[in-house]
Design a protein around this motif. Structure first.
Motif, mmCIF file in Angstrom:
data_model
loop_
_atom_site.group_PDB
_atom_site.id
_atom_site.type_symbol
_atom_site.label_atom_id
_atom_site.label_comp_id
_atom_site.label_asym_id
_atom_site.label_seq_id
_atom_site.Cartn_x
_atom_site.Cartn_y
_atom_site.Cartn_z
ATOM 1 N N MET C 1 0.185 4.001 -4.452
ATOM 2 C CA MET C 1 -1.160 4.407 -4.002
ATOM 3 C C MET C 1 -1.084 5.753 -3.278
ATOM 4 N N LYS C 2 -2.044 6.597 -3.604
ATOM 5 C CA LYS C 2 -2.068 7.919 -2.947
ATOM 6 C C LYS C 2 -3.324 8.038 -2.101
ATOM 7 N N LEU C 3 -3.095 8.447 -0.836
ATOM 8 C CA LEU C 3 -4.227 8.610 0.085
ATOM 9 C C LEU C 3 -5.066 9.813 -0.336
ATOM 10 N N LYS C 4 -6.371 9.581 -0.508
ATOM 11 C CA LYS C 4 -7.248 10.672 -0.963
ATOM 12 C C LYS C 4 -7.767 11.531 0.186
ATOM 13 N N ASN C 5 -7.818 10.955 1.396
ATOM 14 C CA ASN C 5 -8.332 11.737 2.533
ATOM 15 C C ASN C 5 -7.271 11.816 3.625
ATOM 16 N N ASP C 6 -6.470 12.862 3.553
ATOM 17 C CA ASP C 6 -5.447 13.056 4.580
ATOM 18 C C ASP C 6 -6.093 13.307 5.935
ATOM 19 N N TRP C 7 -5.412 12.870 6.971
ATOM 20 C CA TRP C 7 -5.883 13.139 8.336
ATOM 21 C C TRP C 7 -5.876 14.655 8.546
ATOM 22 N N PRO C 8 -6.980 15.231 9.045
ATOM 23 C CA PRO C 8 -7.000 16.700 9.195
ATOM 24 C C PRO C 8 -5.909 17.174 10.155
ATOM 25 N N LYS C 9 -5.257 18.267 9.773
ATOM 26 C CA LYS C 9 -4.122 18.777 10.550
ATOM 27 C C LYS C 9 -4.523 19.117 11.981
ATOM 28 N N TYR C 10 -5.728 19.649 12.144
ATOM 29 C CA TYR C 10 -6.131 20.109 13.480
ATOM 30 C C TYR C 10 -7.015 19.100 14.211
ATOM 31 N N TYR C 11 -6.871 17.828 13.838
ATOM 32 C CA TYR C 11 -7.549 16.746 14.562
ATOM 33 C C TYR C 11 -6.451 15.848 15.093
ATOM 34 N N LYS C 12 -6.476 15.581 16.405
ATOM 35 C CA LYS C 12 -5.352 14.843 16.986
ATOM 36 C C LYS C 12 -5.233 13.457 16.353
ATOM 37 N N LYS C 13 -4.010 13.053 16.133
ATOM 38 C CA LYS C 13 -3.725 11.825 15.377
ATOM 39 C C LYS C 13 -4.173 10.572 16.117
ATOM 40 N N ASP C 14 -4.844 9.731 15.375
ATOM 41 C CA ASP C 14 -5.119 8.358 15.810
ATOM 42 C C ASP C 14 -5.813 8.259 17.158
ATOM 43 N N VAL C 15 -6.677 9.216 17.465
ATOM 44 C CA VAL C 15 -7.464 9.072 18.687
ATOM 45 C C VAL C 15 -8.740 8.308 18.359
ATOM 46 N N VAL C 16 -9.221 7.554 19.310
ATOM 47 C CA VAL C 16 -10.542 6.957 19.188
ATOM 48 C C VAL C 16 -11.434 7.726 20.157
ATOM 49 N N SER C 17 -12.424 8.405 19.619
ATOM 50 C CA SER C 17 -13.230 9.292 20.471
ATOM 51 C C SER C 17 -14.091 8.486 21.431
ATOM 52 N N HIS C 18 -14.576 9.211 22.485
ATOM 53 C CA HIS C 18 -15.473 8.557 23.445
ATOM 54 C C HIS C 18 -16.911 8.553 22.957
ATOM 55 N N TYR C 19 -17.161 9.139 21.800
ATOM 56 C CA TYR C 19 -18.545 9.236 21.319
ATOM 57 C C TYR C 19 -19.096 7.858 20.954
ATOM 58 N N CYS C 20 -20.396 7.729 21.121
ATOM 59 C CA CYS C 20 -21.068 6.458 20.819
ATOM 60 C C CYS C 20 -21.021 6.196 19.299
ATOM 61 N N PRO C 21 -21.225 4.954 18.891
ATOM 62 C CA PRO C 21 -21.277 4.652 17.454
ATOM 63 C C PRO C 21 -22.363 5.475 16.757
ATOM 64 N N GLY C 22 -21.993 6.099 15.643
ATOM 65 C CA GLY C 22 -22.956 6.832 14.835
ATOM 66 C C GLY C 22 -23.282 8.222 15.336
ATOM 67 N N CYS C 23 -22.573 8.693 16.354
ATOM 68 C CA CYS C 23 -22.835 10.023 16.923
ATOM 69 C C CYS C 23 -22.439 11.114 15.942
ATOM 70 N N GLY C 24 -23.296 12.136 15.827
ATOM 71 C CA GLY C 24 -23.016 13.220 14.897
ATOM 72 C C GLY C 24 -21.803 14.056 15.274
ATOM 73 N N HIS C 25 -21.443 14.063 16.563
ATOM 74 C CA HIS C 25 -20.299 14.881 16.986
ATOM 75 C C HIS C 25 -19.043 14.572 16.171
ATOM 76 N N GLY C 26 -18.783 13.285 15.958
ATOM 77 C CA GLY C 26 -17.549 12.909 15.264
ATOM 78 C C GLY C 26 -17.488 13.512 13.876
ATOM 79 N N ILE C 27 -18.627 13.496 13.192
ATOM 80 C CA ILE C 27 -18.654 14.033 11.823
ATOM 81 C C ILE C 27 -18.423 15.549 11.862
ATOM 82 N N VAL C 28 -19.119 16.222 12.778
ATOM 83 C CA VAL C 28 -18.976 17.688 12.844
ATOM 84 C C VAL C 28 -17.551 18.060 13.276
#
Lengths: 74, 352, 250
Positions: C1-28
């Motif tokens: 199996m090959k992962l189609k969406n690699d973790w972005p290089k400039y996004y810290k690994k495996d963090v869970v953000s403090h943003y609320c569920p469904g917040c647009g910040h995470g997507i941007v």
């Protein structure tokens, strides 16, 4: 948790999912549902449905605000 | 270098350029406009960045940005503008970023006037902005000292990673004197903490938000330890005719120049007065004053304000001697004759 | 199996953000991180993050970051870019930060045509402080400080600051996008790509306004929030390219 069907495999990191349900809303195949269980943060998390095909369109990963969904090619 | 005849405002700027200042951000306000104008010509000709900002608030934040990349940076203003900069100065202290901030003080409060005054002493020496921090404050007493202290201010700022304030006034800024400038600094050491893009290494961030109170407390104590080092190492003052003095005058900047004239007059009439001129207002030269208090019973604080440094002298002397105060706030420039009369009066009390 | 969406290089690994569920910040955030990698600017990037919900963005972006005082982001970015023109400098700001307390800095950095990029998250409320009225709040929108709905007679009209700066000669690229679904994600990424490219090409100032969900303060589900952007917000703030002077500059 991995659910295999059709072309692609979807995995949700359930412990990081906040249950916002955007992936469920926008998935055209109905591949994802909200679990009845809660994760450690207290959220019902998204999980893939067995026996439903994933087309690998990547809409769920693009809409997920928390980067908790992984899609694998077969 | 030869002596040049130059104004205080121009001397601030020229010394900064020679100290390796590569960026200046500021907003016009009298009586310090000549400083920015000099930078617009000479800093730019020297390959540096001059930018006239939309406000003092913007200027100090541009200072933060440029300083975060490791550049030597300056801004300048006068009293009302310095009030606007206080938000950014607090952030500089929190980020531990070096910068040199010149305040060419004028009469206040409010818009006040454009005459020389010393009413911003509290603001400068007590931090000025919000939060638990100090800012080293240098108070030049001549145009030569403006050049020397501006040059030195950049080293202090870099050494301790702190904003440094130079506290002049309209008189200091406007008057011309002969000056010998220090040579141009060459090859400043690289600042390993600076933001320059992560490259292939680890990313870094500068933040002053520390949500965990214990961690915030640790940061505060770390800053205080640094301020303790500055208090230990950086106290500067001038002693003038104090060896045989019965009366010690304490004055800084323009007021100290006037005090020297008054002391010379008083000496001509046989009154043994001397002057301690704090060059660093923070850290304040406490120890020398306390030492004098062991054998001198009369101190006179002389300021172009209603009495602000007076409180630091009171703290230093800790009730061991009498402290008289003479002040002229609001932009009035007292004369040596006026202050000499005050010294005579205090001398009379001493004899009783 | 090959992962189609690699973790972005400039996004810290495996963090869970403090943003609320469904917040647009995470997507941007994710879009920005992907573009830093795809456009090969992450190594020389500095992001100035705001006071507001994205104040902790340095916990997520894995690039050099400078936190700003409320509203002062573009002044700090100006200082960075002027001192080091070789760096890739962008601010990430919300509507309170950029169009209320930072209005002067926003307008003048744009008017000077600073070679920076502004990522402007417009969610029509103050998020971190708990949902107060912002300059961008819609007419009639209920917030904690406009409990009866924003009344233009008392509180003025929604501020269209991106439309304003788009009229400046120094602003090379300005676009407003609506992050209201999968197509919105694609449009947002394209707009930020254009804005980043403007800076990479040395053309000048670029800004992207993103109409972005704040389900918690809107008191809606994330899914309803996305519908509200599409049906209500875009009626006030029309998406589209507001200025594109890249051709004139080249």
């Amino acid at each position: 948790m991995a659910q295999k069907t059709g072309k692609c495999t979807v995995m949700v990191k359930s412990e990081s999912c906040k249950g916002c349900s955007l992936c469920i809303e926008f998935c055209k195949s109905g591949k994802l549902v909200l679990s009845d269980k809660l994760n450690k943060m207290g959220y019902r998390y998204a999980e893939p449905v067995e026996d439903t095909a994933c087309t690998g369109c990547m809409i769920c990963t693009s809409i997920c605000p928390d980067l908790v969904i992984e899609v694998y090619d077969e | 270098m030869n002596k040049v005849f130059i104004s205080g405002n121009h001397a601030f700027a020229e010394a900064a350029i020679r100290a390796g200042c590569s960026c200046y951000f500021g907003y016009p306000i009298t009586p310090q406009n000549e400083l920015g104008e000099y930078m617009a010509n000479h800093l730019v000709n020297n390959g540096g960045v001059f930018l006239q900002s939309e406000s003092e608030t913007a200027a100090i934040n541009m200072v933060i940005g440029a300083s975060s990349t490791g550049a030597r940076v300056m801004t300048s203003s006068s009293s009302p503008g310095i009030s606007l900069k206080q938000e950014g100065i607090s952030f500089l202290a929190g980020f531990e970023l070096p910068a040199v901030i010149v305040n060419v003080m004028r009469g206040g409060p409010g818009l006040g006037n454009i005459a020389p005054a010393q009413g911003d002493y509290f603001q400068a020496t007590r931090g000025g902005g919000h939060g638990d921090y100090r800012t080293p404050v240098l108070a030049p007493g001549s145009v030569q000292e403006i050049a020397d202290l501006t040059f030195e201010a950049f080293s202090i700022a870099d050494r301790y990673r702190t904003p440094v304030m130079i506290l002049g006034d309209g008189m200091m800024g406007q008057m011309k004197e002969p000056v010998v400038f220090p040579d141009f600094v060459k090859d400043l050491p690289e600042k390993e903490w600076a933001l320059k893009g992560r490259g292939t290494g680890k990313s870094r961030y500068m933040a002053s938000l520390i949500l965990d109170p214990l961690e915030m407390e640790r940061h505060n104590w770390k800053l205080m330890r640094k301020y303790g080092e500055i208090e230990k190492n950086e106290v500067r003052y001038e002693s003038f005719m104090t060896d045989d003095a019965d009366i010690i005058v304490i004055a800084y900047g323009t007021a100290a120049r006037i005090a020297k004239g008054a002391i010379k007059r008083a000496r001509g009439d046989g009154i043994r007065a001397g002057l301690i001129r704090p060059i660093t207002l923070w850290p304040f030269p406490k120890k020398v004053l306390l030492d004098f208090a062991s054998h001198i019973s009369r101190f006179i604080v002389f300021e172009m304000s209603t009495g602000q440094m007076l409180e630091d002298v009171q703290l230093a002397i800790a009730g061991k001697a009498e402290i008289a105060f003479h002040g002229r706030p609001g932009g009035v420039i007292p004369t040596p004759a006026e202050f000499a009369r005050y010294i005579y009066r205090e001398n009379q009390k001493l004899k009783k | 199996m090959k992962l189609k969406n690699d973790w972005p290089k400039y996004y810290k690994k495996d963090v869970v953000s403090h943003y609320c569920p469904g917040c647009g910040h995470g997507i941007v955030h994710r879009i920005v991180a992907e573009l830093l990698e795809e456009m090969q600017v992450g190594e020389r990037a500095i992001c100035v993050n705001p006071a507001g919900c994205a104040v902790l963005a340095y916990l997520y972006f894995d690039i050099d970051m400078l936190e700003s005082a409320h509203g002062r982001g573009t002044a700090m970015a100006t200082g960075i870019k002027r001192a080091r023109p070789d760096l890739f400098v962008f601010t990430y700001q919300g509507d309170g930060d950029l169009s209320a307390i930072g209005t002067a800095e926003t307008i003048h950095s744009a008017n000077r045509g600073e070679h920076i990029t502004v990522i402007f998250i417009n969610n029509a409320v103050y998020g971190m402080t708990g949902g107060q009225m912002a300059p961008t709040t819609l007419i009639g929108q209920e917030t904690t400080t406009s409990p009866l709905g924003r009344n233009p007679a008392l509180e003025g009209y929604p501020l269209h600051i991106t439309d304003l700066v788009a009229t400046f000669r120094g602003v090379i690229y300005a676009e407003r996008v609506s992050l209201d679904g999968p197509a919105g994600v694609t449009r947002t990424k394209k707009a930020i790509r254009n804005a980043f490219q403007t800076q990479i090409d040395g053309l000048g100032y670029s800004i992207v306004e993103i109409l972005s969900a704040c389900p918690t303060n809107w008191k809606m589900s994330p899914v309803d929030s996305f519908s509200w952007i599409k049906n209500e917000m875009t009626r006030e703030y029309t998406p589209g390219v507001l200025t594109d002077k890249r051709g004139d500059k080249k």
